[in-house]
Write an enzyme that holds these catalytic residues in place. Structure first.
Site, PDB file in Angstrom:
ATOM      1  N   ASP B  25       0.870  -1.170   0.000  1.00 15.90           N
ATOM      2  CA  ASP B  25       0.000   0.000   0.000  1.00 15.90           C
ATOM      3  C   ASP B  25       0.908   1.221   0.000  1.00 15.90           C
ATOM      4  OD1 ASP B  25      -1.693   2.091   0.523  1.00 15.90           O
ATOM      5  OD2 ASP B  25      -2.523   1.285   2.381  1.00 15.90           O
ATOM      6  N   LYS B  97       2.949  11.369  -3.142  1.00 18.29           N
ATOM      7  CA  LYS B  97       1.939  10.711  -3.977  1.00 18.29           C
ATOM      8  C   LYS B  97       1.038  11.738  -4.679  1.00 18.29           C
ATOM      9  CE  LYS B  97      -1.520   7.007  -3.528  1.00 18.29           C
ATOM     10  NZ  LYS B  97      -2.128   6.106  -2.528  1.00 18.29           N
ATOM     11  N   GLU B 193      -7.320   0.535  -4.578  1.00 18.61           N
ATOM     12  CA  GLU B 193      -7.343   0.434  -3.115  1.00 18.61           C
ATOM     13  C   GLU B 193      -8.678  -0.063  -2.545  1.00 18.61           C
ATOM     14  OE1 GLU B 193      -5.854   4.294  -2.041  1.00 18.61           O
ATOM     15  OE2 GLU B 193      -3.858   3.808  -2.781  1.00 18.61           O
ATOM     16  N   ASP B 217     -13.362   5.025   1.066  1.00 21.67           N
ATOM     17  CA  ASP B 217     -11.922   5.023   1.331  1.00 21.67           C
ATOM     18  C   ASP B 217     -11.406   6.461   1.362  1.00 21.67           C
ATOM     19  OD1 ASP B 217      -9.189   4.766   1.329  1.00 21.67           O
ATOM     20  OD2 ASP B 217      -9.068   3.438  -0.400  1.00 21.67           O
TER      21      ASP B 217
END
Lengths: 167, 631
Positions: B25, B97, B193, B217
């Site tokens: 992850d 990210k 994800e 999420d």
């Protein structure tokens, strides 16, 4: 490859949608790239084709057009609709969509269009059964028109939710 | 039965050779690695027992750049890097990210970094160690997780499943894949994800057929929502949506903005900004446990209550719910159809978020698996299966999050693959020429939901050449778009009357700058260059030492001779030059060695000339010719 045969379904407009969904999953179980076995690797069927076939059979106007193509009758389906009365009604629905400014208005419009689709579906079944190809083609065009309106209703609601900015 | 599974590390578990595979992850604020061990998905911890690796990389240099002996580059990853964020903000890269696969013009939030790159390029961070692209920074994080995994599992990895936000576009996915490759990881799959989380939950869930599950999420930098239909191990994503710049970081920024206006802070240095962000994060976390918290900044402090915080974040939470609404619409389901809602991502620890989700879906959401760990755990299950360790696993049927289209006349977009189409997918479109004798055609591929080219993401333009000249409309050009199971696109075109094929793999047009691409290539050769440099340095040293030895012997002899050739002054200068050369020889600076050799040579040449004269003189005085001819 005949999509109806691929999904073990009779070649007809009225199909069992839950059987379609179930068969879709079992086909992907066998042919999805993650499930590759020696047997499926040499097969002509691939996961992407199954996805296209599933979409074609699931969406009413696409299913209608596909049935016509199997009968070599899917000619000029992108031409304009010949039925003047229908065009009048269609124009009205379009205007209603342009004027809709609450989610509730969109919802009632959505229901109205869905009823249109249901009655057009019955009409297509009759046209198709009696092999009245010019009528069947016109009904197929109407179905596609109404489905596009449904898409536009969703797009309008997206804008209500302020999701229309640069994604 | 458990006893049978005990095996020595490094020992093969033949006959069923277990292939080491991990799920990673790669998160905005922290990253994790997990693997299936003895049949169970397990988070792998570092030597200190930590499972979360802060997604932070610090690029440091120590010593003087001109001094080979002291100069060093130090790259730290994780906790020690995070600890330096306030003290060294420009070289400590956090939340990278958010920069992955983005163009410079997309970066519209506050950050303490110096970026370089044209508006349409992925920016590079300017650090003490030079340019670092988001891809390289992510690769450092992945390398750290890779070595953690290899140390724990005791062997080399066959591959990794790396998770990405479901709403990542082509460029962001491609950048993630490139980072993995740079880290020496074989990518088994880029997995969305929310889908990974659903797999982790699927393990211990008893489901009715056609179980409709929502995965909400809300992570550190991104928000995703996916709606899945679960049927006996088949995970069918019906629709997905999200926002790639909406996460916990944005909540922190709202707190920072609030504190700035409350304390009348007008301007902040990068270090102050990082300090504010850090305190905001701590305040946010505190407010998940208590009603109020004191926010301190320098000598000032201000109290932030949970109600105030909730009011601050309401617009963002509403936005996530609006996205949920749209995704439900796309899935052709209504709220009443939903059987379960699961919460994923650190931001779902906020009570207000949980309440908002509960209210929206009309049911209590689940968070029975730690929202920070669930994605990595699910990814490890997928990795185990894709590595071939189990046959009976889940089948994932995912979708493409964004529509794909082509530019048509008047700057409009014709949609070819609508969003939420199941992948893999192949679509073909036929084009024709519009001019007599036209031999080339430009195809512009776009991603996004808007009608106009300008409002969509340009993925690239490609030219199909070599169309045989025909009258307008006679050529038939078939263009095939293919999205694979990783969600990555390839495009090929064929002129069907002659069969001219032109294969194109889409490279996003706002990818790496030329400068960074060139640097990537140069650095690939850097080790070879370093070796060459070391060899030449060693040669210089050996030569200088040989010369010193000869000179010192000659000087010693000169001193013992009755009649010295060197004056005291000359001898002193020579000795001085010798000492200088000896001093630089200890260091590894080739330039300094060469300079000292040159300085010494000027002194010693004189001495050598005197010696030569002296020899000649001796010979003329009647020594045998052979004596010196042999020398």
């Amino acid at each position: 490859m005949n999509f109806f045969a691929l999904f073990d379904l009779p070649e007809s407009f009225d199909i069992d949608l839950s059987a379609l969904a179930q068969r879709y999953r079992s086909l992907q179980r066998e042919y999805h790239p993650d499930q590759q076995t020696a047997a499926s690797a040499v097969s002509q069927i691939d996961s992407a084709t199954i996805n296209i076939a599933y979409d074609t059979l699931r969406v009413v106007d696409k299913r209608a057009a596909y049935l016509l193509s199997l009968k070599q009758q899917a000619i000029a389906l992108d031409q304009s609709i010949g039925d003047i009365d229908f065009l009048g009604n269609a124009l009205e629905v379009r205007e209603q969509l342009d004027e809709a400014n609450t989610p509730e208005m969109l919802d009632s419009l959505r229901q109205e269009v869905q009823q249109w689709i249901e009655s057009l579906s019955r009409e297509f079944e009759l046209d198709y059964g009696s092999e009245d190809w010019p009528e069947a083609r016109d009904t197929c065009r109407k179905l596609a028109f109404m489905r596009r309106i449904l898409d536009d209703i969703d797009a309008t609601e997206d804008r209500f939710d302020d999701l229309d900015e640069f994604y | 039965m458990a006893l049978l599974q005990i095996a020595e590390p490094n020992q093969s578990t033949a006959p069923h050779q277990h292939r080491l595979a991990v799920g990673i992850d790669l998160g905005t604020t922290h990253s994790l690695v997990a693997s299936v061990r003895s049949g169970k998905p397990t988070i792998l911890v570092d030597e200190l027992g930590d499972s979360l690796l802060p997604s932070v990389v610090r690029y440091q240099i120590v010593g003087n750049q001109d001094d080979q002996d002291t100069f060093k580059t130090i790259t730290t990853v994780g906790k020690p890097a995070l600890a330096a964020a306030v003290e060294d903000p420009a070289n400590t890269l956090i939340s990278v990210k958010r920069f992955m696969g983005r163009a410079t013009s997309d970066i519209q939030f506050d950050h303490p970094y110096t970026l370089s790159g044209d508006a349409e390029e992925m920016p590079a961070f300017i650090t003490a160690q030079g340019r670092k692209t988001p891809i390289e920074v992510s690769a450092e994080i992945l390398k750290t997780l890779r070595s953690r995994a290899e140390a724990t599992l005791g062997g080399e990895l066959v591959g990794a499943v790396i998770t990405v936000p479901a709403y990542f576009d082509e460029a962001q996915r491609q950048a993630t894949r490139d980072a993995a490759q740079l880290a020496g990881l074989h990518v088994l799959r880029l997995l969305n994800e929310p889908t990974a989380a659903a797999i982790a939950y699927g393990l211990d869930q008893q489901q009715a057929p056609d179980h409709i599950q929502v995965v909400y999420d809300f992570g550190g930098g991104t928000f995703d929502v996916s709606i899945l239909r679960l049927n006996r191990g088949v995970y069918e994503v019906l629709a997905t949506g999200g926002h790639t710049a909406l996460g916990g970081d944005d909540l922190d920024r709202l707190i920072v903005d609030w504190v700035r206006s409350a304390l009348h802070i007008e301007q902040t240095t990068p270090a102050e900004l990082q300090a504010l962000m850090k305190s905001a994060r701590q305040a946010k976390e505190a407010l998940s446990r208590q009603d109020r918290t004191v926010f301190a900044f320098g000598t000032h402090s201000v109290t932030l209550t949970r109600d105030q915080f909730n009011a601050l974040i309401t617009p963002l939470i509403d936005r996530t719910l609006a996205i949920c609404k749209r995704v439900l619409r796309d899935s052709k389901h209504r709220i009443g159809d939903v059987n379960a809602v699961v919460l994923v991502g650190g931001s779902t620890r906020i009570p207000y978020v949980r309440d908002a989700v509960e209210q929206f879906f009309g049911q209590k959401p689940l968070w029975t698996i730690d929202p920070d760990l669930v994605v990595a755990l699910g990814a490890s299950l997928s990795a185990d299966q894709l590595a071939g360790n189990r046959q009976d696993g889940a089948l994932l049927l995912d979708v493409t999050p964004l529509s794909l289209g082509l530019e048509t006349m008047g700057g409009l977009v014709e949609r070819l693959i609508p969003r939420n189409s199941p992948i893999p997918i192949t679509r073909q479109q036929e084009f024709t020429t519009y001019k007599d004798g036209q031999t080339a055609m430009l195809i512009h591929v776009l991603q996004g939901e808007r009608e106009t080219v300008a409002h969509n993401r340009s993925l690239g333009r490609f030219e199909l050449r070599g169309i045989p000249p025909m009258v307008a409309g006679a050529a038939r050009i078939q263009v095939t778009f293919q999205i694979d199971v990783d969600g990555l696109l390839s495009v090929s075109a064929k002129e069907t009357t002659t069969g001219i094929q032109s294969e194109v793999t889409i490279k996003p047009s706002y990818g790496l700058s030329h400068e960074d691409t060139a640097r990537f290539l140069t650095e690939a050769y850097q080790h070879a260059e370093e070796d060459k440099h070391l060899r030449s340095l060693a040669e210089s040293k050996v030569e200088a030492e040989r010369e010193l030895l000869a000179l010192e012997q000659a000087m010693a002899q000169d001193l013992s001779d009755a009649e010295a050739l060197l004056t005291t002054d000359e001898r002193a200068r020579l000795t001085d030059a010798i000492q200088q050369l000896k001093a630089v020889l200890a260091a590894n600076d080739q330039n300094a060695i060469q300079t000292a050799v040159h300085a010494l040579k000027q002194e010693s040449d004189q001495f050598a000339a005197k010696r030569m004269d002296h020899h000649v003189h001796q010979v003329l005085q009647g020594t045998k010719l052979d004596d010196w001819a042999a020398k």
